[in-house]
Design a protein around this motif. Sequence first.
Motif, PDB file in Angstrom:
ATOM      1  N   LEU A  12       1.033  -1.290  -0.097  1.00 54.50           N
ATOM      2  CA  LEU A  12       0.221   0.037   0.089  1.00 54.50           C
ATOM      3  C   LEU A  12       0.908   1.421   0.126  1.00 54.50           C
ATOM      4  CD1 LEU A  12      -2.625  -1.271   2.515  1.00 54.50           C
ATOM      5  CD2 LEU A  12      -3.162  -0.865   0.376  1.00 54.50           C
ATOM      6  N   ALA A  13       1.913   1.469   0.743  1.00 50.19           N
ATOM      7  CA  ALA A  13       2.925   2.498   0.839  1.00 50.19           C
ATOM      8  C   ALA A  13       3.471   2.878  -0.603  1.00 50.19           C
ATOM      9  CB  ALA A  13       3.983   1.997   1.868  1.00 50.19           C
ATOM     10  N   ALA A  14       3.852   1.635  -1.207  1.00 47.80           N
ATOM     11  CA  ALA A  14       4.262   1.859  -2.663  1.00 47.80           C
ATOM     12  C   ALA A  14       3.248   2.027  -3.679  1.00 47.80           C
ATOM     13  CB  ALA A  14       5.179   0.410  -3.116  1.00 47.80           C
ATOM     14  N   GLY A  15       1.726   2.254  -3.145  1.00 48.62           N
ATOM     15  CA  GLY A  15       1.031   2.733  -4.401  1.00 48.62           C
ATOM     16  C   GLY A  15       0.115   1.529  -4.727  1.00 48.62           C
ATOM     17  N   GLY A  16       0.436   0.292  -4.433  1.00 47.67           N
ATOM     18  CA  GLY A  16      -0.080  -1.094  -4.550  1.00 47.67           C
ATOM     19  C   GLY A  16      -1.220  -1.444  -3.860  1.00 47.67           C
ATOM     20  N   PRO A  17      -1.403  -2.641  -3.702  1.00 43.18           N
ATOM     21  CA  PRO A  17      -0.936  -3.686  -4.781  1.00 43.18           C
ATOM     22  C   PRO A  17      -1.316  -4.002  -6.215  1.00 43.18           C
ATOM     23  CG  PRO A  17      -2.446  -4.819  -3.270  1.00 43.18           C
ATOM     24  CD  PRO A  17      -2.421  -3.263  -2.879  1.00 43.18           C
ATOM     25  N   GLY A  18      -2.361  -3.007  -6.375  1.00 46.76           N
ATOM     26  CA  GLY A  18      -2.827  -3.100  -7.769  1.00 46.76           C
ATOM     27  C   GLY A  18      -4.314  -4.063  -7.741  1.00 46.76           C
ATOM     28  N   ILE A  19      -4.164  -4.837  -9.067  1.00 47.07           N
ATOM     29  CA  ILE A  19      -5.187  -5.754  -9.233  1.00 47.07           C
ATOM     30  C   ILE A  19      -5.069  -6.925  -8.091  1.00 47.07           C
ATOM     31  CG2 ILE A  19      -6.026  -7.859 -10.700  1.00 47.07           C
ATOM     32  CD1 ILE A  19      -5.550  -5.676 -12.996  1.00 47.07           C
ATOM     33  N   LEU A  31      -3.828 -20.697  -8.034  1.00 49.07           N
ATOM     34  CA  LEU A  31      -3.722 -20.174  -9.223  1.00 49.07           C
ATOM     35  C   LEU A  31      -3.312 -18.550  -9.437  1.00 49.07           C
ATOM     36  CD1 LEU A  31      -6.366 -22.256 -11.187  1.00 49.07           C
ATOM     37  CD2 LEU A  31      -4.106 -22.589 -11.491  1.00 49.07           C
ATOM     38  N   ILE A  32      -4.104 -17.873  -8.547  1.00 55.74           N
ATOM     39  CA  ILE A  32      -4.100 -16.172  -8.529  1.00 55.74           C
ATOM     40  C   ILE A  32      -2.638 -16.200  -8.104  1.00 55.74           C
ATOM     41  CG2 ILE A  32      -4.596 -14.349  -7.307  1.00 55.74           C
ATOM     42  CD1 ILE A  32      -7.387 -15.509  -7.043  1.00 55.74           C
ATOM     43  N   GLU A  33      -1.939 -16.760  -7.067  1.00 53.19           N
ATOM     44  CA  GLU A  33      -0.632 -16.683  -6.680  1.00 53.19           C
ATOM     45  C   GLU A  33       0.315 -16.960  -7.768  1.00 53.19           C
ATOM     46  OE1 GLU A  33       2.224 -17.452  -2.828  1.00 53.19           O
ATOM     47  OE2 GLU A  33       0.810 -18.872  -3.294  1.00 53.19           O
ATOM     48  N   GLN A  34       0.137 -18.206  -8.448  1.00 47.08           N
ATOM     49  CA  GLN A  34       1.088 -18.692  -9.229  1.00 47.08           C
ATOM     50  C   GLN A  34       1.288 -17.712 -10.587  1.00 47.08           C
ATOM     51  OE1 GLN A  34      -0.189 -21.946 -12.178  1.00 47.08           O
ATOM     52  NE2 GLN A  34       1.679 -23.014 -11.097  1.00 47.08           N
ATOM     53  N   ALA A  35      -0.128 -16.870 -10.812  1.00 48.45           N
ATOM     54  CA  ALA A  35      -0.034 -16.050 -12.124  1.00 48.45           C
ATOM     55  C   ALA A  35       0.736 -14.509 -11.521  1.00 48.45           C
ATOM     56  CB  ALA A  35      -1.464 -15.722 -12.338  1.00 48.45           C
ATOM     57  N   GLY A  36       1.200 -14.579 -10.560  1.00 50.19           N
ATOM     58  CA  GLY A  36       2.101 -13.429 -10.173  1.00 50.19           C
ATOM     59  C   GLY A  36       1.430 -12.229  -9.335  1.00 50.19           C
ATOM     60  N   PHE A  37      -0.047 -12.425  -8.915  1.00 45.67           N
ATOM     61  CA  PHE A  37      -0.609 -11.151  -8.423  1.00 45.67           C
ATOM     62  C   PHE A  37      -0.075 -11.200  -6.836  1.00 45.67           C
ATOM     63  CE2 PHE A  37      -3.672 -12.435 -11.912  1.00 45.67           C
ATOM     64  CZ  PHE A  37      -3.771 -11.189 -12.208  1.00 45.67           C
ATOM     65  N   PRO A  38      -0.031  -9.925  -6.270  1.00 47.43           N
ATOM     66  CA  PRO A  38       0.795  -9.694  -5.155  1.00 47.43           C
ATOM     67  C   PRO A  38      -0.267  -9.965  -3.983  1.00 47.43           C
ATOM     68  CG  PRO A  38       0.250  -7.721  -6.000  1.00 47.43           C
ATOM     69  CD  PRO A  38      -0.092  -8.798  -7.023  1.00 47.43           C
ATOM     70  N   ALA A  39      -1.346 -10.213  -4.147  1.00 43.68           N
ATOM     71  CA  ALA A  39      -2.324 -10.523  -3.048  1.00 43.68           C
ATOM     72  C   ALA A  39      -3.535 -11.387  -3.720  1.00 43.68           C
ATOM     73  CB  ALA A  39      -2.817  -9.360  -2.214  1.00 43.68           C
ATOM     74  N   VAL A  40      -4.386 -11.974  -2.858  1.00 41.46           N
ATOM     75  CA  VAL A  40      -5.456 -12.847  -2.881  1.00 41.46           C
ATOM     76  C   VAL A  40      -6.743 -11.871  -2.124  1.00 41.46           C
ATOM     77  CG1 VAL A  40      -6.685 -14.821  -2.704  1.00 41.46           C
ATOM     78  CG2 VAL A  40      -4.264 -14.751  -3.485  1.00 41.46           C
ATOM     79  N   TYR A  41      -7.911 -11.957  -2.821  1.00 43.57           N
ATOM     80  CA  TYR A  41      -9.009 -11.723  -2.169  1.00 43.57           C
ATOM     81  C   TYR A  41     -10.040 -12.619  -1.789  1.00 43.57           C
ATOM     82  CZ  TYR A  41     -13.519  -8.837  -1.632  1.00 43.57           C
ATOM     83  OH  TYR A  41     -14.627  -8.758  -1.142  1.00 43.57           O
ATOM     84  N   SER A  77       1.142 -17.639   0.074  1.00 39.86           N
ATOM     85  CA  SER A  77       2.257 -16.942   0.723  1.00 39.86           C
ATOM     86  C   SER A  77       1.933 -15.686   0.639  1.00 39.86           C
ATOM     87  CB  SER A  77       3.591 -17.439   0.429  1.00 39.86           C
ATOM     88  OG  SER A  77       3.738 -17.053  -1.008  1.00 39.86           O
ATOM     89  N   VAL A  78       1.095 -15.060  -0.177  1.00 42.50           N
ATOM     90  CA  VAL A  78       0.869 -13.908  -0.301  1.00 42.50           C
ATOM     91  C   VAL A  78      -0.146 -13.233   0.657  1.00 42.50           C
ATOM     92  CG1 VAL A  78       1.409 -13.628  -2.904  1.00 42.50           C
ATOM     93  CG2 VAL A  78      -0.740 -14.108  -2.265  1.00 42.50           C
ATOM     94  N   PRO A  79      -0.259 -12.001   0.830  1.00 41.08           N
ATOM     95  CA  PRO A  79      -1.499 -11.383   1.635  1.00 41.08           C
ATOM     96  C   PRO A  79      -2.691 -11.451   1.225  1.00 41.08           C
ATOM     97  CG  PRO A  79       0.331  -9.654   1.374  1.00 41.08           C
ATOM     98  CD  PRO A  79       0.719 -10.962   0.514  1.00 41.08           C
ATOM     99  N   VAL A  80      -3.627 -11.872   2.374  1.00 39.05           N
ATOM    100  CA  VAL A  80      -4.953 -12.233   2.043  1.00 39.05           C
ATOM    101  C   VAL A  80      -5.918 -11.183   2.570  1.00 39.05           C
ATOM    102  CG1 VAL A  80      -6.952 -13.819   2.452  1.00 39.05           C
ATOM    103  CG2 VAL A  80      -4.656 -14.719   1.869  1.00 39.05           C
ATOM    104  N   ILE A  81      -6.798 -10.534   1.577  1.00 35.74           N
ATOM    105  CA  ILE A  81      -7.805  -9.539   1.981  1.00 35.74           C
ATOM    106  C   ILE A  81      -9.031 -10.160   2.015  1.00 35.74           C
ATOM    107  CG2 ILE A  81      -8.593  -7.265   1.449  1.00 35.74           C
ATOM    108  CD1 ILE A  81      -6.093  -6.683   0.028  1.00 35.74           C
TER     109      ILE A  81
END
Length: 297
Positions: A12-19, A31-41, A77-81
């Motif tokens: 968030l401090a860097a302006g993201g995470p974006g999508i 699959l979402i993590e494998q695709a390279g997204f920095p977080a999962v919802y 392993s990525v952040p989960v919202i």
Amino acid sequence: MNPRTAKLRALLAAGGPGIVPGATDCFTAKLIEQAGFPAVYVTGGGTANTYLGGPDIGLITLNELASQVERISDAVSVPVIADCDTGFGGVANVKRTIKLYERIGAAGLHIEDQVFPKRCGHFEGKSVAPVEEMLYRLQAALDARTDPNFVIIARTDARGPEGLESALARAHAYREIGADMVFVEAPNSLEELQRISKEFKGTPLVANMIERSRTPLVPEKELLAMGFNVILYANAALYLGSFAIRQGLEVLRKEGTTESMLDRMTSFQERQKLVGLEKLDAAERDLVARVDARRKK
């Protein structure tokens, strides 16, 4: 403390995470993590659809949704919202919800100002609670938080029943009481998204891209430039998956085999790799070898 809360804060401090695509199960989350997204919802509406086979009208319970959040948090392993609807009751319930979501590994959540039973933010027939009631919910959430990096997002669904001006006024009140991020659900145009951006310049924002619904689909770069740090595609994976499944099942019923679709299917080997079979097998072999070696001494 959960290290992924600090990771989400850094994004968030860097302006993201974006999508941030939504998941309703661990396989999709991987699959979402494998695709390279920095977080999962973790989407409440999507979970109601897949877990219950029902619509997003307040049917899902705290334990049902939290169990999905816990499993998905454990699988990636990525952040989960996570979605927590209205907090599942009064202020005591909200406190319990926050403590539970922290304990099961979520990095943040959003809580909304609808009355119970809530409805999908893009449905007609929504009603919102008085502003004071939402402020009580938010204060309860802030009081219950033990990890200062755990992100609390205030969502308002007032755009539909009360109009944009009311939604903006509510969002300002929620931000002023201490919400980390603002989420004005279901703006109806690009101009409304731009208005939200101007109203909350410097405040981390959430945009929710629901295909073929109320809010226009705006490219990630444009939304980031407007200050929307988190860009939810809450149900994109669900729509993509159900479309492919329906088409594939039609072929299977017609042809009696999946032979003609093999190039459009995840392979048996890819499936096992995604869920970590080789890693778990290797860990078991290592464990057995260590125990056997110790017994031989």
